[in-house]
Design a protein around this motif. Structure first.
Motif, PDB file in Angstrom:
ATOM      1  N   GLN A   1       0.925  -1.241   0.071  1.00  0.00           N
ATOM      2  CA  GLN A   1      -0.074   0.122  -0.171  1.00  0.00           C
ATOM      3  C   GLN A   1       0.729   1.222   0.048  1.00  0.00           C
ATOM      4  N   GLU A   2       0.982   2.088  -1.066  1.00  0.00           N
ATOM      5  CA  GLU A   2       1.650   3.270  -1.197  1.00  0.00           C
ATOM      6  C   GLU A   2       1.157   4.217  -0.227  1.00  0.00           C
TER       7      GLU A   2
ATOM      8  N   TYR B   1       9.557  -1.911   5.258  1.00  0.00           N
ATOM      9  CA  TYR B   1       9.626  -2.926   4.382  1.00  0.00           C
ATOM     10  C   TYR B   1      11.341  -3.235   4.502  1.00  0.00           C
ATOM     11  N   ARG B   2      12.122  -2.165   4.087  1.00  0.00           N
ATOM     12  CA  ARG B   2      13.678  -2.552   4.261  1.00  0.00           C
ATOM     13  C   ARG B   2      14.145  -2.861   5.648  1.00  0.00           C
TER      14      ARG B   2
ATOM     15  N   VAL C   1       0.416  -9.705  -4.122  1.00  0.00           N
ATOM     16  CA  VAL C   1      -0.537  -8.880  -3.955  1.00  0.00           C
ATOM     17  C   VAL C   1      -0.459  -7.634  -5.034  1.00  0.00           C
ATOM     18  N   GLU C   2       0.687  -7.439  -5.398  1.00  0.00           N
ATOM     19  CA  GLU C   2       1.097  -6.446  -6.399  1.00  0.00           C
ATOM     20  C   GLU C   2       0.856  -6.917  -7.738  1.00  0.00           C
ATOM     21  N   SER C   3       0.792  -8.089  -7.756  1.00  0.00           N
ATOM     22  CA  SER C   3       0.550  -8.639  -9.276  1.00  0.00           C
ATOM     23  C   SER C   3      -1.036  -8.834  -9.568  1.00  0.00           C
ATOM     24  N   THR C   4      -1.689  -8.625  -8.530  1.00  0.00           N
ATOM     25  CA  THR C   4      -3.206  -8.542  -8.700  1.00  0.00           C
ATOM     26  C   THR C   4      -3.760  -7.260  -9.354  1.00  0.00           C
ATOM     27  N   PRO C   5      -4.819  -7.223  -9.787  1.00  0.00           N
ATOM     28  CA  PRO C   5      -5.375  -5.953 -10.639  1.00  0.00           C
ATOM     29  C   PRO C   5      -5.580  -4.659  -9.403  1.00  0.00           C
ATOM     30  N   LYS C   6      -4.974  -3.715  -9.432  1.00  0.00           N
ATOM     31  CA  LYS C   6      -5.322  -2.643  -8.461  1.00  0.00           C
ATOM     32  C   LYS C   6      -6.705  -2.029  -8.733  1.00  0.00           C
ATOM     33  N   GLU C   7      -7.202  -2.252  -9.760  1.00  0.00           N
ATOM     34  CA  GLU C   7      -8.614  -1.949  -9.886  1.00  0.00           C
ATOM     35  C   GLU C   7      -9.730  -2.360  -8.821  1.00  0.00           C
ATOM     36  N   LEU C   8      -9.465  -3.623  -8.256  1.00  0.00           N
ATOM     37  CA  LEU C   8     -10.186  -4.343  -7.457  1.00  0.00           C
ATOM     38  C   LEU C   8     -10.266  -3.504  -5.981  1.00  0.00           C
TER      39      LEU C   8
END
Length: 302
Positions: free
Chosen positions: A104-105, A114-115, A164-171
């Motif tokens: 989530q940006e 994350y790092r 999660v990043e590979s799933t469509p962000k539109e969802l």
């Protein structure tokens, strides 16, 4: 009408050769486990001489009945089962949530956290500082020592984040427009579509929890908290004395052991090995249909 594909003799030979090679490789992988099984159900005197190679001889199942008489085995099985179930559920839950949040940006300090999580994969202080930390947290002779240190697993978090990043962000955007908050998006949108990668994480975690014995060796002295793998470690080292103990128990009962069923070092080691390994093998058929898809999708991006 579809035209039949012509296969050259060379291609056929190559195909046959590949099948033969992979069949041989599969046999090499399966045979050690098969060998242990047939030795546990063969006559113990024959097995001890190393004469059981390709098929069982003088089949009996007394070994399994006798091994369950060994003190502490049942309690160790419950401890291993408990740490596997609880540890797997918590690790999968933490990996799913953190993997989602790191994607989530708008998360505060997302890059830093994350790092900070990932860098722990590359630096290890060693066993002694780890032990001192665990002792200072009062996790020696504590069941939580099996659970807490494994909840946050950076590798699994990376897998889930990538999925999660590979799933469509539109969802997620559509759910957000409809008024769904972060937690609702996580539970209603992300979790249902993340079954393949979560099943993959569950398999890895369950196998690691079930097979672990080093934490017991370093942190636990209370026999009530011994795991099945640690019991196996001790039994392999003490197989000779254990076989004598079981034989004495049999001699005092109505079933007097014969040479075929009298426990030996080999029978004790192999029977306990099967009892310890067999339960975790049941996990793979349950999650197999998710496993390949999950690990492949989770490795597409980095």
């Amino acid at each position: 009408m579809r035209k039949a594909v012509q296969v050259s003799p060379t291609d056929k030979m190559i195909t046959v050769l590949i099948y033969v090679l992979f069949s041989l490789f599969a046999c090499v992988c399966v045979y050690p486990f098969y060998s242990i099984i047939i030795n546990t159900i063969s006559a113990n005197d024959i097995s001890a001489r190393g004469d059981v190679v390709f098929y069982p001889r003088n089949i009996h199942f007394q070994n399994y009945l006798d091994v369950f008489k060994i003190p502490g085995l049942g309690n160790a099985a419950l401890i291993s089962l408990g740490r596997t179930v609880i540890g797997t559920l918590l690790t999968v839950g933490a990996s799913a949530f953190l993997g989602f949040m790191f994607s989530q940006e708008d998360m505060w300090g997302r890059r830093f956290w994350y790092r900070f999580t990932v860098i722990t994969m590359f630096f290890n202080a060693g066993i002694i500082p780890w032990y001192l930390t665990m002792r200072s947290l009062h996790l020696t002779n504590n069941f939580l020592a099996y659970i807490l240190p494994t909840i946050v697993a950076p590798f699994f978090i990376i897998l889930v984040k990538t999925f999660v990043e590979s799933t469509p962000k539109e969802l997620q955007q559509a759910a957000s427009i409809d008024g769904a908050g972060t937690m609702m998006i996580f539970f209603r949108i992300i979790l249902p579509i993340s079954k393949p990668i979560l099943a993959t994480v569950a398999i890895f975690t369950a196998v690691d929890q079930w097979n672990s014995f080093q934490d017991t060796l370093l942190l636990v002295t209370d026999s009530k908290l011994y795991t099945l793998q640690f019991i196996l470690y001790n039994y392999i080292n003490q197989a000779s004395s254990l076989s004598t103990m079981v034989n004495l128990q049999n001699a005092g009962s109505t079933a007097i052991a014969s040479l075929a069923t009298e426990q030996t070092t080999t029978s004790i080691r192999m029977t306990v090995t099967i009892i310890v390994v067999a339960p975790i093998l049941l996990i793979y058929p349950i999650f197999q249909r998710f496993f390949v898809k999950g690990i492949m999708i989770g490795a597409v991006k980095g």
